[in-house]
Design an enzyme around this catalytic site. Structure first.
Site, mmCIF file in Angstrom:
data_model
loop_
_atom_site.group_PDB
_atom_site.id
_atom_site.type_symbol
_atom_site.label_atom_id
_atom_site.label_comp_id
_atom_site.label_asym_id
_atom_site.label_seq_id
_atom_site.Cartn_x
_atom_site.Cartn_y
_atom_site.Cartn_z
ATOM 1 C CG ASN A 83 13.237 61.874 25.860
ATOM 2 O OD1 ASN A 83 14.253 62.022 26.250
ATOM 3 N ND2 ASN A 83 12.392 60.964 25.660
ATOM 4 C CG LEU B 119 12.762 52.652 23.429
ATOM 5 C CD1 LEU B 119 13.074 51.077 23.538
ATOM 6 C CD2 LEU B 119 13.943 53.439 22.699
ATOM 7 C CB ALA B 120 9.183 53.306 27.910
ATOM 8 C CB VAL B 121 14.330 51.479 29.845
ATOM 9 C CG1 VAL B 121 15.029 50.586 31.069
ATOM 10 C CG2 VAL B 121 14.789 51.034 28.380
ATOM 11 C CE1 TYR C 204 15.360 55.795 19.937
ATOM 12 C CE2 TYR C 204 14.855 58.089 20.256
ATOM 13 C CZ TYR C 204 14.608 56.733 20.500
ATOM 14 O OH TYR C 204 13.490 56.225 21.239
ATOM 15 C CD GLU D 150 6.762 60.493 14.606
ATOM 16 O OE1 GLU D 150 6.685 59.284 15.114
ATOM 17 O OE2 GLU D 150 6.555 60.695 13.308
#
Length: 137
Positions: free
Chosen positions: A101, A66-68, A108, A96
């Site tokens: 981070n 997942l990245a933005v 989450y 994971e």
């Protein structure tokens, strides 16, 4: 306005740029994402973020990445991508996250994920540990 849609080969260059700008995210060969459930968030005609998941069993899935785009962070895009995954993959969603981070861990946890385990030396190259998290939807 953010539109969520399935990702396709035409999105891979943008996904690669987002991934490269997100060293805290997993660094996959982006063409591999087409083998999984790839969702992109599109804002103003450009890919602003992505999520990749795979089904493990009938009632289990795993968020692979997942990245933005940094220009679109803190706009709720990651939250929307995860919500799309949990609604589309009922059961337990696993992931994971790098121990360092903290921002992702907070996101989450705010979405109901709980820490299930830790994997020492999980990330290749850095040897950083991973925190395993899950949520039931």
């Amino acid at each position: 306005m953010v539109e969520l849609r399935p990702g396709c080969a035409d999105d891979l260059a943008s996904i690669g740029q987002i991934q490269a700008a997100s060293p805290e995210a997993s660094q996959w060969d982006v063409s591999d994402y087409l083998n999984y459930d790839l969702t992109v968030a599109v804002c103003d005609g450009r890919v602003a973020g992505f999520a990749v998941a795979r089904r493990l069993a009938e009632d289990e899935s795993e968020l692979l990445n997942l990245a933005v785009d940094p220009a679109f962070r803190r706009c709720g895009i990651a939250r929307r991508l995860v919500a799309q995954l949990t609604s589309g993959h009922p059961g337990t969603l696993w992931l994971e996250v790098r121990e360092s981070n903290i921002a992702a861990q907070k996101l989450y946890k705010s979405l109901g994920f709980r820490e299930a385990a830790r994997r020492s030396g999980y990330y290749h190259g850095s040897g950083e540990s991973a925190i395993v998290m899950n949520v039931h939807s």
